[in-house]
Design a protein around this motif. Structure first.
Motif, PDB file in Angstrom:
ATOM      1  N   PRO A  41       0.845  -1.195   0.000  1.00 53.75           N
ATOM      2  CA  PRO A  41       0.000   0.000   0.000  1.00 53.75           C
ATOM      3  C   PRO A  41       0.880   1.244   0.000  1.00 53.75           C
ATOM      4  O   PRO A  41       2.091   1.173   0.223  1.00 53.75           O
ATOM      5  N   VAL A  52      -1.970   7.713   7.020  1.00 52.31           N
ATOM      6  CA  VAL A  52      -2.940   7.400   5.974  1.00 52.31           C
ATOM      7  C   VAL A  52      -2.371   6.274   5.127  1.00 52.31           C
ATOM      8  O   VAL A  52      -1.241   6.365   4.639  1.00 52.31           O
ATOM      9  N   VAL A  54      -3.234   3.761   1.793  1.00 45.21           N
ATOM     10  CA  VAL A  54      -4.121   3.722   0.626  1.00 45.21           C
ATOM     11  C   VAL A  54      -3.747   2.560  -0.294  1.00 45.21           C
ATOM     12  O   VAL A  54      -2.576   2.387  -0.662  1.00 45.21           O
ATOM     13  N   GLN A  70      -9.425   0.353  -0.828  1.00 42.16           N
ATOM     14  CA  GLN A  70      -9.591   0.747   0.561  1.00 42.16           C
ATOM     15  C   GLN A  70      -8.523   1.743   1.009  1.00 42.16           C
ATOM     16  O   GLN A  70      -7.418   1.781   0.478  1.00 42.16           O
ATOM     17  N   ALA A  71      -8.904   2.551   1.991  1.00 41.31           N
ATOM     18  CA  ALA A  71      -7.968   3.473   2.637  1.00 41.31           C
ATOM     19  C   ALA A  71      -8.237   3.433   4.135  1.00 41.31           C
ATOM     20  O   ALA A  71      -9.366   3.170   4.564  1.00 41.31           O
ATOM     21  N   LEU A  98       1.369   9.460  -2.250  1.00 41.38           N
ATOM     22  CA  LEU A  98       0.704  10.149  -1.149  1.00 41.38           C
ATOM     23  C   LEU A  98       1.584  11.272  -0.647  1.00 41.38           C
ATOM     24  O   LEU A  98       2.778  11.074  -0.402  1.00 41.38           O
ATOM     25  N   VAL A 107      -3.730  12.173  -2.718  1.00 45.95           N
ATOM     26  CA  VAL A 107      -3.483  10.890  -3.364  1.00 45.95           C
ATOM     27  C   VAL A 107      -3.410  11.155  -4.858  1.00 45.95           C
ATOM     28  O   VAL A 107      -4.360  11.668  -5.448  1.00 45.95           O
TER      29      VAL A 107
END
Length: 340
Positions: A41, A52, A54, A70-71, A98, A107
Protein backbone atom coordinates in the motif's frame (compact mmCIF):
# COMPACT_ATOMS: atom_id res chain seq x y z
CA UNK A 1 -12.87 -3.67 -19.71
CA UNK A 2 -10.63 -4.80 -16.86
CA UNK A 3 -7.12 -3.35 -16.78
CA UNK A 4 -4.45 -5.57 -15.28
CA UNK A 5 -1.09 -3.90 -15.93
CA UNK A 6 2.09 -5.80 -15.33
CA UNK A 7 3.15 -4.37 -11.98
CA UNK A 8 6.48 -2.77 -11.27
CA UNK A 9 6.65 -4.62 -7.97
CA UNK A 10 4.77 -7.78 -7.07
CA UNK A 11 3.95 -9.16 -3.64
CA UNK A 12 1.67 -11.96 -2.50
CA UNK A 13 1.04 -10.77 1.05
CA UNK A 14 1.67 -8.01 3.54
CA UNK A 15 2.91 -8.32 7.13
CA UNK A 16 0.77 -10.28 9.58
CA UNK A 17 0.53 -7.13 11.73
CA UNK A 18 -0.11 -3.97 9.74
CA UNK A 19 0.37 -1.82 12.84
CA UNK A 20 2.94 -2.47 15.56
CA UNK A 21 3.89 -0.53 18.68
CA UNK A 22 7.55 0.08 19.33
CA UNK A 23 8.69 0.37 22.95
CA UNK A 24 11.60 2.84 22.95
CA UNK A 25 12.52 1.98 26.56
CA UNK A 26 12.80 -1.77 26.11
CA UNK A 27 13.70 -1.66 22.42
CA UNK A 28 11.02 -4.12 21.33
CA UNK A 29 7.92 -4.08 19.18
CA UNK A 30 4.60 -5.81 19.69
CA UNK A 31 1.46 -6.40 17.68
CA UNK A 32 -0.98 -3.53 17.73
CA UNK A 33 -4.50 -3.55 16.28
CA UNK A 34 -4.70 -6.92 14.59
CA UNK A 35 -5.03 -4.91 11.37
CA UNK A 36 -3.60 -6.12 8.07
CA UNK A 37 -3.23 -4.31 4.74
CA UNK A 38 -2.98 -5.48 1.13
CA UNK A 39 0.58 -5.91 -0.13
CA UNK A 40 2.44 -2.72 -1.07
CA UNK A 41 0.00 0.00 0.00
CA UNK A 42 0.96 3.68 -0.13
CA UNK A 43 1.52 5.31 3.27
CA UNK A 44 2.09 8.85 4.55
CA UNK A 45 2.10 10.50 7.98
CA UNK A 46 0.00 13.62 8.61
CA UNK A 47 1.26 16.61 10.58
CA UNK A 48 -0.86 15.61 13.58
CA UNK A 49 0.70 12.17 13.73
CA UNK A 50 -2.01 10.10 12.08
CA UNK A 51 -1.05 7.73 9.26
CA UNK A 52 -2.94 7.40 5.97
CA UNK A 53 -2.74 4.05 4.17
CA UNK A 54 -4.12 3.72 0.63
CA UNK A 55 -4.62 0.80 -1.77
CA UNK A 56 -2.16 -1.94 -2.59
CA UNK A 57 -2.91 -5.42 -3.80
CA UNK A 58 -1.78 -8.90 -4.72
CA UNK A 59 -0.19 -8.40 -8.13
CA UNK A 60 1.87 -11.60 -8.17
CA UNK A 61 -0.44 -13.15 -10.77
CA UNK A 62 -0.27 -10.78 -13.75
CA UNK A 63 -3.39 -12.32 -15.32
CA UNK A 64 -5.50 -12.12 -12.16
CA UNK A 65 -4.08 -9.24 -10.15
CA UNK A 66 -6.27 -8.03 -7.27
CA UNK A 67 -6.06 -4.37 -6.25
CA UNK A 68 -7.59 -2.59 -3.26
CA UNK A 69 -9.90 0.43 -3.23
CA UNK A 70 -9.59 0.75 0.56
CA UNK A 71 -7.97 3.47 2.64
CA UNK A 72 -7.30 3.67 6.37
CA UNK A 73 -6.64 6.55 8.75
CA UNK A 74 -4.79 5.40 11.87
CA UNK A 75 -4.62 7.95 14.72
CA UNK A 76 -1.34 8.70 16.45
CA UNK A 77 -0.40 7.05 19.73
CA UNK A 78 -1.94 3.72 20.61
CA UNK A 79 -5.44 3.85 19.15
CA UNK A 80 -8.01 1.16 19.61
CA UNK A 81 -9.38 -0.68 16.60
CA UNK A 82 -12.65 1.28 16.68
CA UNK A 83 -10.68 4.54 16.32
CA UNK A 84 -9.25 3.48 12.95
CA UNK A 85 -11.24 4.96 10.03
CA UNK A 86 -11.74 2.64 7.06
CA UNK A 87 -12.73 4.24 3.74
CA UNK A 88 -13.72 3.01 0.28
CA UNK A 89 -12.37 4.97 -2.69
CA UNK A 90 -14.03 5.19 -6.10
CA UNK A 91 -11.14 3.34 -7.75
CA UNK A 92 -8.57 0.77 -6.70
CA UNK A 93 -5.10 2.29 -6.20
CA UNK A 94 -1.74 0.60 -6.57
CA UNK A 95 1.50 2.56 -6.48
CA UNK A 96 -0.31 5.83 -5.76
CA UNK A 97 1.76 8.79 -4.57
CA UNK A 98 0.70 10.15 -1.15
CA UNK A 99 1.73 13.64 -0.02
CA UNK A 100 0.76 15.09 3.37
CA UNK A 101 -0.14 18.74 3.91
CA UNK A 102 -1.47 19.87 7.27
CA UNK A 103 -4.36 17.69 8.36
CA UNK A 104 -4.81 15.93 5.03
CA UNK A 105 -3.11 14.11 2.19
CA UNK A 106 -3.16 14.25 -1.60
CA UNK A 107 -3.48 10.89 -3.36
CA UNK A 108 -2.09 11.11 -6.89
CA UNK A 109 -2.24 8.48 -9.63
CA UNK A 110 -2.15 4.71 -9.26
CA UNK A 111 -5.74 4.11 -10.43
CA UNK A 112 -4.75 0.95 -12.26
CA UNK A 113 -8.24 -0.38 -12.97
CA UNK A 114 -9.91 2.87 -13.99
CA UNK A 115 -7.78 5.17 -16.12
CA UNK A 116 -10.54 7.80 -16.10
CA UNK A 117 -10.57 8.00 -12.31
CA UNK A 118 -9.65 11.27 -10.68
CA UNK A 119 -5.91 11.90 -10.84
CA UNK A 120 -6.11 13.69 -7.49
CA UNK A 121 -8.03 12.67 -4.36
CA UNK A 122 -7.90 14.51 -1.04
CA UNK A 123 -8.30 12.63 2.26
CA UNK A 124 -8.45 14.55 5.53
CA UNK A 125 -7.76 13.23 9.01
CA UNK A 126 -11.49 13.09 9.77
CA UNK A 127 -12.05 10.61 6.94
CA UNK A 128 -13.57 12.97 4.38
CA UNK A 129 -12.68 11.98 0.79
CA UNK A 130 -12.84 14.59 -1.98
CA UNK A 131 -12.21 13.77 -5.64
CA UNK A 132 -10.46 16.77 -7.16
CA UNK A 133 -11.52 18.03 -10.58
CA UNK A 134 -8.81 18.98 -13.07
CA UNK A 135 -5.55 17.59 -14.48
CA UNK A 136 -7.47 14.86 -16.30
CA UNK A 137 -5.05 15.08 -19.24
CA UNK A 138 -2.03 14.24 -17.11
CA UNK A 139 -0.55 10.76 -17.25
CA UNK A 140 -1.82 8.17 -14.79
CA UNK A 141 1.45 7.26 -13.06
CA UNK A 142 2.50 4.62 -10.55
CA UNK A 143 5.29 4.71 -7.95
CA UNK A 144 6.17 8.38 -8.50
CA UNK A 145 7.90 10.45 -5.81
CA UNK A 146 5.98 13.39 -4.35
CA UNK A 147 6.30 16.14 -1.76
CA UNK A 148 4.29 19.04 -0.33
CA UNK A 149 6.27 22.23 -1.04
CA UNK A 150 4.09 24.94 0.49
CA UNK A 151 0.61 26.26 1.30
CA UNK A 152 -0.76 29.75 0.69
CA UNK A 153 -4.28 30.41 1.91
CA UNK A 154 -6.49 27.60 0.63
CA UNK A 155 -4.00 26.43 -2.01
CA UNK A 156 -1.34 23.80 -1.41
CA UNK A 157 1.48 23.01 -3.87
CA UNK A 158 3.11 19.64 -4.48
CA UNK A 159 5.93 18.30 -6.65
CA UNK A 160 5.56 14.88 -8.33
CA UNK A 161 8.60 13.38 -10.09
CA UNK A 162 9.14 10.18 -12.05
CA UNK A 163 6.91 7.15 -12.01
CA UNK A 164 5.97 4.66 -14.66
CA UNK A 165 3.07 5.51 -16.93
CA UNK A 166 0.00 3.33 -17.39
CA UNK A 167 -0.84 3.07 -21.08
CA UNK A 168 -4.26 3.69 -22.60
CA UNK A 169 -4.80 -0.09 -22.69
CA UNK A 170 -3.98 -0.43 -19.00
CA UNK A 171 -0.54 -1.92 -19.53
CA UNK A 172 2.97 -0.60 -18.95
CA UNK A 173 6.55 -1.73 -19.23
CA UNK A 174 9.12 -2.30 -16.52
CA UNK A 175 11.33 0.25 -18.29
CA UNK A 176 10.44 3.81 -17.27
CA UNK A 177 10.97 5.84 -20.43
CA UNK A 178 8.93 9.00 -19.76
CA UNK A 179 10.23 12.07 -17.90
CA UNK A 180 7.38 12.99 -15.57
CA UNK A 181 7.73 16.23 -13.59
CA UNK A 182 4.69 18.15 -12.34
CA UNK A 183 3.90 21.02 -10.02
CA UNK A 184 0.40 20.44 -8.63
CA UNK A 185 -1.77 23.12 -7.02
CA UNK A 186 -4.71 21.93 -4.93
CA UNK A 187 -7.54 24.34 -4.08
CA UNK A 188 -9.39 22.79 -1.15
CA UNK A 189 -12.26 25.29 -1.35
CA UNK A 190 -12.97 24.71 -5.03
CA UNK A 191 -12.00 21.00 -4.85
CA UNK A 192 -9.71 21.31 -7.86
CA UNK A 193 -6.17 20.38 -8.81
CA UNK A 194 -4.11 22.16 -11.44
CA UNK A 195 -0.92 20.82 -13.01
CA UNK A 196 2.01 22.49 -14.76
CA UNK A 197 5.13 20.85 -16.16
CA UNK A 198 8.54 21.39 -14.55
CA UNK A 199 11.50 21.80 -16.90
CA UNK A 200 14.66 20.01 -15.76
CA UNK A 201 16.49 20.67 -19.02
CA UNK A 202 19.39 18.33 -19.74
CA UNK A 203 18.86 16.57 -16.39
CA UNK A 204 15.31 15.49 -17.29
CA UNK A 205 16.63 12.03 -18.13
CA UNK A 206 17.09 11.51 -14.37
CA UNK A 207 13.30 11.53 -14.05
CA UNK A 208 13.10 8.25 -15.95
CA UNK A 209 12.74 6.26 -12.76
CA UNK A 210 10.05 4.98 -10.42
CA UNK A 211 10.09 4.15 -6.73
CA UNK A 212 12.42 7.05 -5.93
CA UNK A 213 12.47 9.39 -2.92
CA UNK A 214 12.01 13.17 -2.82
CA UNK A 215 12.76 15.26 0.26
CA UNK A 216 13.33 18.89 1.22
CA UNK A 217 16.64 20.08 2.68
CA UNK A 218 17.19 22.74 5.32
CA UNK A 219 18.49 25.24 2.75
CA UNK A 220 15.20 25.18 0.81
CA UNK A 221 16.42 22.89 -1.97
CA UNK A 222 15.01 19.47 -2.87
CA UNK A 223 16.77 16.13 -3.22
CA UNK A 224 15.61 13.34 -5.58
CA UNK A 225 17.27 9.91 -5.39
CA UNK A 226 16.82 6.16 -5.59
CA UNK A 227 14.36 4.06 -7.55
CA UNK A 228 14.79 2.10 -10.76
CA UNK A 229 14.68 2.82 -14.47
CA UNK A 230 14.47 -0.72 -15.73
CA UNK A 231 14.55 -4.35 -14.62
CA UNK A 232 15.07 -5.62 -18.15
CA UNK A 233 15.57 -4.41 -21.71
CA UNK A 234 15.36 -0.64 -21.75
CA UNK A 235 15.77 2.45 -23.84
CA UNK A 236 18.70 4.71 -23.02
CA UNK A 237 18.08 6.32 -19.63
CA UNK A 238 20.00 7.36 -16.49
CA UNK A 239 22.26 4.30 -16.81
CA UNK A 240 23.09 4.99 -20.45
CA UNK A 241 22.48 2.92 -23.56
CA UNK A 242 22.68 -0.84 -23.45
CA UNK A 243 19.52 -1.81 -21.59
CA UNK A 244 19.40 -4.35 -18.80
CA UNK A 245 18.79 -3.77 -15.10
CA UNK A 246 19.13 -0.08 -14.25
CA UNK A 247 19.09 1.23 -10.67
CA UNK A 248 20.36 4.81 -11.12
CA UNK A 249 22.91 5.83 -8.47
CA UNK A 250 22.63 9.48 -9.48
CA UNK A 251 20.82 11.93 -7.23
CA UNK A 252 19.46 15.31 -8.25
CA UNK A 253 19.40 18.41 -6.05
CA UNK A 254 17.38 21.41 -7.27
CA UNK A 255 15.58 24.57 -6.23
CA UNK A 256 12.03 25.70 -6.98
CA UNK A 257 11.53 29.41 -7.61
CA UNK A 258 8.56 31.43 -6.33
CA UNK A 259 7.18 31.35 -9.86
CA UNK A 260 7.24 27.56 -9.82
CA UNK A 261 10.27 26.99 -12.06
CA UNK A 262 13.16 24.60 -11.52
CA UNK A 263 16.52 26.23 -10.79
CA UNK A 264 19.45 23.98 -11.72
CA UNK A 265 22.19 26.55 -12.08
CA UNK A 266 24.67 25.15 -11.60
CA UNK A 267 23.40 21.57 -12.12
CA UNK A 268 23.62 19.63 -8.88
CA UNK A 269 23.88 16.04 -10.00
CA UNK A 270 25.33 13.66 -7.44
CA UNK A 271 25.73 9.94 -6.87
CA UNK A 272 25.10 7.62 -3.98
CA UNK A 273 28.49 6.28 -2.83
CA UNK A 274 29.63 3.00 -4.34
CA UNK A 275 33.39 2.93 -3.90
CA UNK A 276 36.09 2.20 -1.32
CA UNK A 277 33.89 -0.40 0.36
CA UNK A 278 30.65 1.60 0.22
CA UNK A 279 27.65 0.19 -1.56
CA UNK A 280 24.43 2.11 -0.97
CA UNK A 281 21.72 0.41 -3.00
CA UNK A 282 19.33 2.89 -4.61
CA UNK A 283 16.25 0.64 -4.89
CA UNK A 284 14.26 1.12 -1.69
CA UNK A 285 16.79 3.50 -0.12
CA UNK A 286 15.20 5.63 2.61
CA UNK A 287 16.19 8.85 4.37
CA UNK A 288 16.25 9.99 7.99
CA UNK A 289 17.13 13.57 8.94
CA UNK A 290 19.70 13.78 11.77
CA UNK A 291 19.81 16.41 14.53
CA UNK A 292 22.98 17.98 13.09
CA UNK A 293 21.35 18.55 9.71
CA UNK A 294 22.92 15.57 7.97
CA UNK A 295 20.95 12.78 6.33
CA UNK A 296 21.28 9.10 7.08
CA UNK A 297 20.71 7.19 3.84
CA UNK A 298 19.66 3.64 4.71
CA UNK A 299 20.54 1.38 1.84
CA UNK A 300 18.20 -0.57 -0.37
CA UNK A 301 19.02 -3.04 -3.15
CA UNK A 302 22.13 -2.29 -5.19
CA UNK A 303 21.44 -5.08 -7.68
CA UNK A 304 18.49 -7.16 -8.85
CA UNK A 305 18.68 -10.66 -10.29
CA UNK A 306 16.72 -11.00 -13.53
CA UNK A 307 17.06 -14.78 -13.65
CA UNK A 308 18.47 -17.40 -11.33
CA UNK A 309 19.53 -16.53 -7.81
CA UNK A 310 17.80 -13.98 -5.58
CA UNK A 311 19.41 -10.79 -4.32
CA UNK A 312 19.55 -9.42 -0.76
CA UNK A 313 19.57 -5.73 0.22
CA UNK A 314 22.98 -4.23 0.87
CA UNK A 315 23.85 -3.73 4.54
CA UNK A 316 25.58 -0.35 4.15
CA UNK A 317 24.38 3.13 5.09
CA UNK A 318 25.97 6.54 4.79
CA UNK A 319 25.72 10.01 6.33
CA UNK A 320 25.50 12.87 3.85
CA UNK A 321 25.94 16.51 4.84
CA UNK A 322 25.08 19.45 2.64
CA UNK A 323 27.68 21.92 3.96
CA UNK A 324 26.17 21.93 7.44
CA UNK A 325 27.90 24.49 9.68
CA UNK A 326 30.48 25.05 6.98
CA UNK A 327 31.47 21.36 6.85
CA UNK A 328 31.67 19.39 3.63
CA UNK A 329 30.37 15.85 3.20
CA UNK A 330 31.26 13.81 6.24
CA UNK A 331 32.67 10.71 4.57
CA UNK A 332 35.90 10.75 2.60
CA UNK A 333 34.58 8.24 0.10
CA UNK A 334 31.69 10.52 -0.83
CA UNK A 335 33.70 13.72 -0.64
CA UNK A 336 36.18 12.49 -3.20
CA UNK A 337 33.37 12.16 -5.71
CA UNK A 338 32.69 15.89 -5.37
CA UNK A 339 29.18 15.35 -6.61
CA UNK A 340 26.77 16.45 -3.89
Amino acid sequence: TTFNPIPNFAAESGPAEGVEYYDTVNGASSGGLGLTFPPLPSVVGLDGGAAVVVGGGDASDHDAAVYSDQAWIIPAGQPTSDQVINLSLSSARYGATLMAAGGGALVWGGAVEDLDAARGVWIDEAGVVVELAGAEDEAQTMFAAGLHVGTTGDSARFIVLGGTEIGSDGSHELAVTAEHALLLTVDLVQSTVGASSLDFGAEAVQLQRAGGSLTSLSDGTFWFLGGYQSFGASAAGPCGAGGGVCLPPQTLRFELTEAGAVDLSPPQLGSLPAQDGWDVGPLGASLVRQSDGSWLVVSGFGDVAVTGSSQAPTDEATLVRFEVAGADLCTTAVEEEDTL
